[in-house]
Design an enzyme around this catalytic site. Structure first.
Site, PDB file in Angstrom:
ATOM      1  N   ASP A 660       0.834  -1.200   0.000  1.00 57.58           N
ATOM      2  CA  ASP A 660       0.000   0.000   0.000  1.00 57.58           C
ATOM      3  C   ASP A 660       0.872   1.255   0.000  1.00 57.58           C
ATOM      4  O   ASP A 660       0.616   2.208  -0.766  1.00 57.58           O
ATOM      5  CB  ASP A 660      -0.926  -0.004   1.223  1.00 57.58           C
ATOM      6  CG  ASP A 660      -1.832   1.212   1.248  1.00 57.58           C
ATOM      7  OD1 ASP A 660      -2.658   1.364   0.322  1.00 57.58           O
ATOM      8  OD2 ASP A 660      -1.706   2.022   2.187  1.00 57.58           O
ATOM      9  N   LYS A 664       1.331   4.200  -3.099  1.00 55.61           N
ATOM     10  CA  LYS A 664       1.242   5.644  -2.861  1.00 55.61           C
ATOM     11  C   LYS A 664       2.521   6.352  -3.323  1.00 55.61           C
ATOM     12  O   LYS A 664       2.461   7.435  -3.929  1.00 55.61           O
ATOM     13  CB  LYS A 664       0.981   5.917  -1.386  1.00 55.61           C
ATOM     14  CG  LYS A 664      -0.389   5.432  -0.914  1.00 55.61           C
ATOM     15  CD  LYS A 664      -0.557   5.612   0.594  1.00 55.61           C
ATOM     16  CE  LYS A 664      -1.919   5.112   1.062  1.00 55.61           C
ATOM     17  NZ  LYS A 664      -2.098   5.226   2.527  1.00 55.61           N
TER      18      LYS A 664
END
Length: 802
Positions: A660, A664
């Protein structure tokens, strides 16, 4: 005296005829002097034409004829109209025998619509004791012999009208639309003929007012049947009304206005079904300048004449208009390219073939010399005219159309520069009207939103929109309409918007769907200003983005997947956005509700050289390591707290694996035009290998196996340091690719990263101008409410555009 005119819908059986009777009775008992002009009742004119056509083609028309007679005589003795029914029967029989009819016969047949209506109204009024007289306008209005569109002979008609009304004090019920030649042959006055009859009578009798009773409250800023937000216009000048009539306003016709202008007789448009409403008043007095209304021309066709060989040639327009004049064809709009290389003409569809044949014949030699390439007809068009539109502000409605992927085929403006007409595809008409109307009349701008995914973030967003909608509409003039809510399998859809019970309704009434179903629904219901919101985490759903963009949707997304797939897919989305002039906003992809992506975009766009980006990207991991670093508790207990508070995914390994954070970081890299791929990111996975392949349940009961490793990492730090899981973008960021790394680091507690608390995220942006003093953005980096609010902000930014 006042002239009252009632249209076909006003005179229809039931409420209509009852209302007409009540209006006339009220005026009679209040001692007003009136004369009443009537149109054919209901759909009589169309029905008579249909029977005439059936008779001509030799088809049976008995059923249609019996239905016509039954409707027209309902409520009165049939013997009242028997003579006229018999005359019509003979005409139909003659046409059936010959297999053809002339314009003269057609006028005789269609005239009976008004004759029957006037006799019907007269009979009804007399039965109520109102002293009404049937008046056949053929005895009063005299015309030339142009059957189907006869022109009145004013001097003779005026004399007949004035003589009749000198000696008839009772209520006169006069047939509209019809007249006769000096030899007594029946003629009709063409389109809007009944209004024209009433207008002529008002002129000849110096009436105090012409009251035109219709089925709407007056003239609107647009047709209220097509634009729900249309507003009634209180006052218009004759000039403005004439412009509206010229450009297709169905209530008005230019020839209706002229007799009134000559005598300065006010025209009031009223509603038979709401007679207390004051309607729209039209007088000679000029009103304030500005855009008055949107008018529509339907049943028109665009004729295109194209030819490279016409470059520099003169007289092409003259040849075109000679063809039109010789065939009696009226041209509504003409628009041409430079030096006459391309010319477009808008004519009535029923004359388009005739115009095409005439032009092909006129330009036959030009085809042989290849000066003309082709002459074509497009029937799939409509025309929207913006009455009062100044070219200086035309960019606003035009830009709004383009945003909604409605591209006009051509447009032109009048020489005064105050009226602009747009030729558009017919299937774009309703949506185009709503888009333009919302842009130029200052009414509420409607934003139609489809939300995909209604879990924690999506459900919170929906509730935020519903609770804020009224306030946003009041303060910003923007109406947020969530017309679709969908999960992976079920869809709730309503063009008027979902309600606060949406969750229950989708459970009970949700239907199976595809994204194409939603796209088609938006098209079928002419929904404008479309936004698709992706609150899923689905890799499959992002494959729909380009199709949504190509079908006029802007996209807002909290789903990070689309921006972290292969760089080719990333570029294809941007190409689709540019081609279709749409927007894709995803501020919440990194930092939840923090203004991070926008800041980086602006710095990069301004030419600022960003040299490094570093930060704590995950609110979940921020909470875990902020607490673990300063508390004397095992790592597993802190992780359990994070799970219980909803900071992690149901399987916390999705957070702990680092993917994750890596996504980003990749999103930020691509905002700097770097072409990195996900597999190039160095990621430190926080899950020991033996625990990676377990089921979720097995992992959750094995969390204490993490404690030994993380206790050792914590103990091996420098004194005064704390643990932080960071993403870092570095290297020469002016090249095609940068260095991307996700890792667990130990930093001084006194540093910006070390002082982080709770579940906050922090981002340090280093630039050439700022040197070693980074721009720091810090705040809540996780949570459904924060993320939903960030998505909501993106929606409002799109809604406020333009």
């Amino acid at each position: 005296m006042k002239i009252l005119k009632f249209g076909g819908k006003s005179l229809a059986n039931g409420d209509g005829i009852n209302q007409v009777e009540a209006i006339i009775a009220k005026k009679f008992f209040e001692d007003e002097t009136i004369a009443v002009v009537v149109s054919a009742r209901g759909n009589a004119t169309d029905e008579l034409y249909e029977i005439l056509t059936l008779a001509q083609s030799g088809q049976a028309y008995d059923k249609a004829w019996e239905a016509f007679k039954k409707y027209q005589s309902q409520g009165i003795e049939e013997t009242v109209l028997q003579e006229d029914f018999s005359a019509l029967e003979k005409l139909f029989e003659g046409v059936a025998l010959l297999g053809d009819y002339s314009d003269k016969i057609k006028d005789q047949v269609l005239a009976f619509g008004e004759i029957l209506a006037a006799k019907y109204v007269t009979t009804v009024l007399n039965s109520k004791g109102l002293q009404a007289n049937f008046v056949d306008a053929r005895l009063l209005i005299k015309t030339d012999a142009t059957f189907g569109n006869a022109q009145p002979i004013d001097s003779l008609s005026k004399k007949n009208v004035q003589k009749y009304f000198e000696n008839n004090p009772d209520i006169s019920i006069i047939t509209g639309f019809i007249a006769s030649t000096v030899n007594g042959e029946t003629t009709t006055l063409g389109r809007n003929g009944s209004n024209y009859t009433a207008s002529l009578l008002a002129n000849y009798l110096n009436a105090a007012e012409f009251q035109n009773f219709t089925h709407v409250d007056g003239i609107y800023t647009a047709n209220p049947e097509l634009v729900e937000d249309a507003k009634k216009i209180e006052r218009l000048s004759f000039n403005e009304a004439n412009e509206l009539a010229n450009f297709g306003a169905t209530i008005l016709h230019a020839k209706t206005i002229i007799p009134l202008v000559e005598k300065n007789i006010p025209l009031r448009i009223l509603n038979t079904f709401n007679p207390e409403n004051e309607g729209t008043l039209i007088t000679a007095e000029q009103t304030d300048e500005g855009i008055k209304s949107l008018s529509v021309l339907e049943n028109v066709s665009l004729i295109n004449l194209e030819g490279r060989g016409l470059l520099g040639k003169t007289g092409v327009d003259a040849r075109i208009f000679k063809v039109m004049a010789d065939n009696g064809i009226s041209v509504s709009i003409i628009s041409q390219g430079s030096s006459e290389r391309g010319i477009g003409l808008v004519v009535n569809t029923d004359r388009a073939t005739e115009a095409l044949v005439g032009l092909e014949k006129e330009f036959e030699n030009d085809f042989y010399t290849r000066d003309v390439n082709r002459i074509s007809v497009d029937d799939n068009i409509s025309v929207i005219s913006i009455i009062g539109q100044d070219l200086s502000t035309f960019h606003k409605p035009y830009t709004a159309l383009i945003r909604n992927k409605i591209v006009p085929i051509l447009f032109n403006n009048t020489t005064t520069g105050r009226n602009i007409s747009l030729v558009i595809k017919k299937n774009d008409l309703k949506r185009a009207l709503n888009v333009i109307h919302g842009e130029i009349f200052g009414v509420t701008k409607k934003i139609n939103i489809a939300i995909f995914g209604h879990g924690l973030v999506g459900g919170t967003l929906i509730n935020q929109i519903l609770s804020s909608a009224k306030n946003i509409e009041l303060k910003k003039g923007i109406k947020l309409n969530v017309f679709a809510v969908a999960n992976s399998s079920r869809l709730l859809i309503n063009k008027r918007g979902i309600t606060e019970n949406w969750k229950q309704e989708i459970g009970q009434n949700g239907q199976k769907y595809t994204v194409n179903d939603i796209i088609q629904y938006a098209k079928d219901n002419h929904l404008e200003n479309l936004i698709a919101v992706d609150n899923t985490a689905s890799k499959d759903f992002v494959e729909n983005y380009i199709e949504l963009i190509e079908n006029s949707f802007d996209v807002v997304s909290s789903n990070k997947v689309a921006n972290t797939l292969g760089y080719e897919f990333y570029k294809n989305i941007r190409k689709a956005l540019t081609k279709n002039q749409k927007n894709y906003l995803y501020e919440t992809n990194v930092g939840a509700g923090l203004p991070l992506i926008d800041t980086i975009k602006l710095l990069h766009l301004s030419g600022e050289n960003i040299t490094r980006i570093k930060g704590v990207f995950s609110g979940s991991l921020s909470f875990i390591f902020n607490n673990f670093s300063v508390e004397d508790r095992p790592f597993s207990e802190v992780l359990k707290d994070a799970i219980a508070n909803g900071y992690t995914e149901p399987d916390p390994r999705e957070d702990l694996c680092g993917n994750d954070v890596a996504r980003k970081l990749l999103i930020l890299a691509r905002e700097l035009d770097l072409q990195n791929e996900f597999n190039e990111i160095k990621i430190q996975n926080l899950i020991p290998e033996p625990l990676r392949e377990l089921s979720t349940r097995e992992f959750l009961v094995s969390l204490d196996q993490l404690d030994g490793y993380y206790d050792e990492v914590k103990q091996n730090q420098e004194p005064g340091n704390v643990l932080r899981y960071i993403g870092e973008l570095s290297g020469d960021l002016q090249q095609d690719k940068g260095d991307l790394e996700v890792k667990l680091v130990s930093v001084p507690e006194s540093s910006a990263l070390g002082q982080l608390k709770g579940s906050d995220s922090i981002f340090e942006i280093y630039t050439e101008s700022y040197g070693e003093r980074p721009i720091v953005i810090q705040g809540a980096g996780a949570g459904a409410s924060v993320t939903a609010r960030g998505v909501f902000g993106d929606i409002l930014r799109l809604a406020d555009k333009g």
